[in-house]
Design a protein around this motif. Sequence first.
Motif, short mmCIF file in Angstrom:
data_model
loop_
_atom_site.label_atom_id
_atom_site.label_comp_id
_atom_site.label_asym_id
_atom_site.label_seq_id
_atom_site.Cartn_x
_atom_site.Cartn_y
_atom_site.Cartn_z
N ARG A 51 14.31 -80.90 95.51
CA ARG A 51 13.10 -81.70 95.61
C ARG A 51 13.40 -83.11 95.11
NH1 ARG A 51 12.12 -76.79 97.00
NH2 ARG A 51 9.97 -76.01 97.02
N LEU A 52 12.85 -84.12 95.79
CA LEU A 52 13.08 -85.50 95.40
C LEU A 52 11.76 -86.21 95.19
CD1 LEU A 52 15.99 -86.54 97.81
CD2 LEU A 52 16.15 -85.97 95.39
N GLY A 53 11.58 -86.74 93.98
CA GLY A 53 10.40 -87.52 93.66
C GLY A 53 10.76 -88.99 93.52
N PHE A 54 9.76 -89.84 93.67
CA PHE A 54 9.95 -91.28 93.63
C PHE A 54 9.06 -91.87 92.54
CE2 PHE A 54 8.47 -95.51 95.13
CZ PHE A 54 9.69 -96.18 95.11
N PHE A 55 9.69 -92.50 91.53
CA PHE A 55 8.91 -93.22 90.52
C PHE A 55 8.31 -94.45 91.18
CE2 PHE A 55 11.32 -90.91 87.25
CZ PHE A 55 10.34 -90.74 86.28
N VAL B 253 10.92 -91.51 104.82
CA VAL B 253 12.35 -91.20 104.67
C VAL B 253 12.61 -89.84 104.05
CG1 VAL B 253 12.93 -93.65 104.52
CG2 VAL B 253 12.56 -92.35 102.40
N GLY B 254 11.59 -89.19 103.47
CA GLY B 254 11.78 -87.80 103.06
C GLY B 254 11.64 -87.46 101.60
N PHE B 255 11.02 -88.32 100.80
CA PHE B 255 10.72 -87.92 99.42
C PHE B 255 9.58 -86.90 99.42
CE2 PHE B 255 13.17 -91.67 98.55
CZ PHE B 255 13.68 -91.49 97.27
N ASP B 256 9.58 -86.02 98.43
CA ASP B 256 8.56 -84.97 98.34
C ASP B 256 7.27 -85.46 97.70
OD1 ASP B 256 9.78 -82.16 99.09
OD2 ASP B 256 11.35 -83.28 98.05
N TYR B 257 7.41 -86.34 96.74
CA TYR B 257 6.21 -86.77 96.01
C TYR B 257 6.45 -88.14 95.39
CZ TYR B 257 8.77 -85.30 91.83
OH TYR B 257 9.73 -85.17 90.85
N MET C 59 24.94 -82.32 89.71
CA MET C 59 23.85 -81.99 88.79
C MET C 59 22.98 -80.87 89.33
SD MET C 59 22.72 -85.62 87.10
CE MET C 59 22.74 -86.58 88.60
N TYR C 60 22.73 -80.90 90.62
CA TYR C 60 21.93 -79.84 91.24
C TYR C 60 22.61 -78.49 91.10
CZ TYR C 60 19.06 -77.50 94.80
OH TYR C 60 18.21 -76.64 95.47
N GLN C 61 23.93 -78.51 91.16
CA GLN C 61 24.70 -77.27 91.07
C GLN C 61 24.86 -76.76 89.64
OE1 GLN C 61 28.18 -78.57 93.25
NE2 GLN C 61 27.42 -77.73 95.18
N VAL C 62 24.28 -77.50 88.67
CA VAL C 62 24.22 -76.97 87.31
C VAL C 62 23.55 -75.60 87.33
CG1 VAL C 62 23.10 -77.28 85.05
CG2 VAL C 62 24.35 -79.17 86.09
N GLY C 63 22.65 -75.42 88.31
CA GLY C 63 22.13 -74.08 88.54
C GLY C 63 20.65 -73.89 88.32
N CYS C 64 20.05 -74.66 87.43
CA CYS C 64 18.63 -74.44 87.18
C CYS C 64 17.81 -75.71 87.40
CB CYS C 64 18.40 -73.93 85.76
SG CYS C 64 19.01 -75.00 84.47
N LEU C 65 18.46 -76.80 87.82
CA LEU C 65 17.72 -78.01 88.14
C LEU C 65 17.23 -77.92 89.58
CD1 LEU C 65 20.06 -80.69 86.50
CD2 LEU C 65 17.97 -79.70 85.56
N ASN C 66 15.92 -78.08 89.77
CA ASN C 66 15.35 -77.95 91.11
C ASN C 66 15.31 -79.26 91.88
OD1 ASN C 66 13.42 -75.90 89.22
ND2 ASN C 66 14.43 -75.01 90.99
N GLY C 67 15.52 -80.36 91.20
CA GLY C 67 15.47 -81.64 91.91
C GLY C 67 15.43 -82.80 90.94
N PHE C 68 15.11 -83.97 91.49
CA PHE C 68 15.25 -85.20 90.73
C PHE C 68 14.08 -86.14 91.00
CE2 PHE C 68 19.37 -83.49 91.94
CZ PHE C 68 19.94 -83.29 90.69
#
Length: 401
Positions: free
Chosen positions: A23-27, A63-67, A353-362
């Motif tokens: 998931r990708l969010g935008f500040f 462009v495809g950000f989630d929120y 970072m995503y492959q750390v395993g428990c991070l769902n997005g940024f």
Amino acid sequence: MSRESTLTKTAVRKRNKFVESMRLGFFHPTGCLHTTSKRVADANPDWLDVEMHKRLASLVEEVGFDYIFMLDFPIPYGPESTRAKHMDPLLQPIMLAPYLFAATKRIGVVTTIYTTTYLPAAIARFGANLDVLSGGRWGWNVVTGIPPRGEYTGEVFGVDFPSHQDRYDAADELITIVKALWTSDEPIDFEGEFHRSKGKIVGPKPLQEPWPLIVQAGGSPRGREFAAKHTDYNFMIAMDPETGAELLADTRARAVQHGRQEDDVVSQFAILIFMRDTDEEAREFYRSVVDSLDWGAVAEYYDAAADPGGVKETADMYAGLSRKEILEHWGIGQGLFRLVGSPETIAEGLLKMYQVGCLNGFALSFPIWSEHAIRDFAEKVLPILKAEGVWIPPWERDWCW
């Protein structure tokens, strides 16, 4: 389903934690947020231009950000911060959100609302209205107060500013009332230590079920306890993703104690992006921003955040660093992790970072919020993530949270 077809109509956003996609969010820039530099503030678009905000929101959706995520700080951190235009002026998210909703169709918009300066019934009413008028796309970032200059906040708003523990206890009561007002068809009757509510409010009720998305970024043990009990998205702010993952694991363990599933808490790691065509150009860009910092404003802001009445975790995060190292890191990002490099380097960093395993997005922030910078990131980084199989465009997964 194509991107174009999904943008022709609005639809209530649903939780779908089972979709395997970053998931990708935008500040979204309500002001100059993460870089304490007047030069950087002056290089950014005009924060008070509503047409700029509408164009930016439309582009971020395209462009495809989630929120979209909007911060808020209702008081200045001091004269140096105001002089540097650091979060002053700052638009109020709940006032800006309707314009962003009008400019978009499917993207979610998360607004910060403070539990120390609003009554629960007021939050329930304008939250429900924002959700309905947006077609079910609103989220609430719950902030219990501003620890730096907390007493001053209380003086400005004419309220007693509670202690750290009391802020979360009061917020727990407040959110319990808000949820009850959103979901009950009958009058409620709640009497707590900090809040009380008896009766009901007029409709409408939120479109999202059981209620709108709830977000929180508390890093203290009490903050993680609150997140474990109440929130859907948990923002992780840490020096590195491993620390963020440790904090998230603790929050999810606490969620289980509250009768929830571990993956009910979706994690978002906050990152500041410095991207140029080559790694060398990106490092030069980063260094130019460091050289532009207003050190007096940086010190003013950090000292407020790390004082005994502030956030203890802020000082703990920088344990072992020199004063100069602390201020440089704080001046660029206020604790956010930084990625500096070419599109390939940025994509590689996000992937690792995503492959750390428990991070769902940024949740991504940029020092310069130009339309060119956003499109450049989307056109050069997102295709790499898609090719790696970690990012599915939101129009291919029904724009779920």
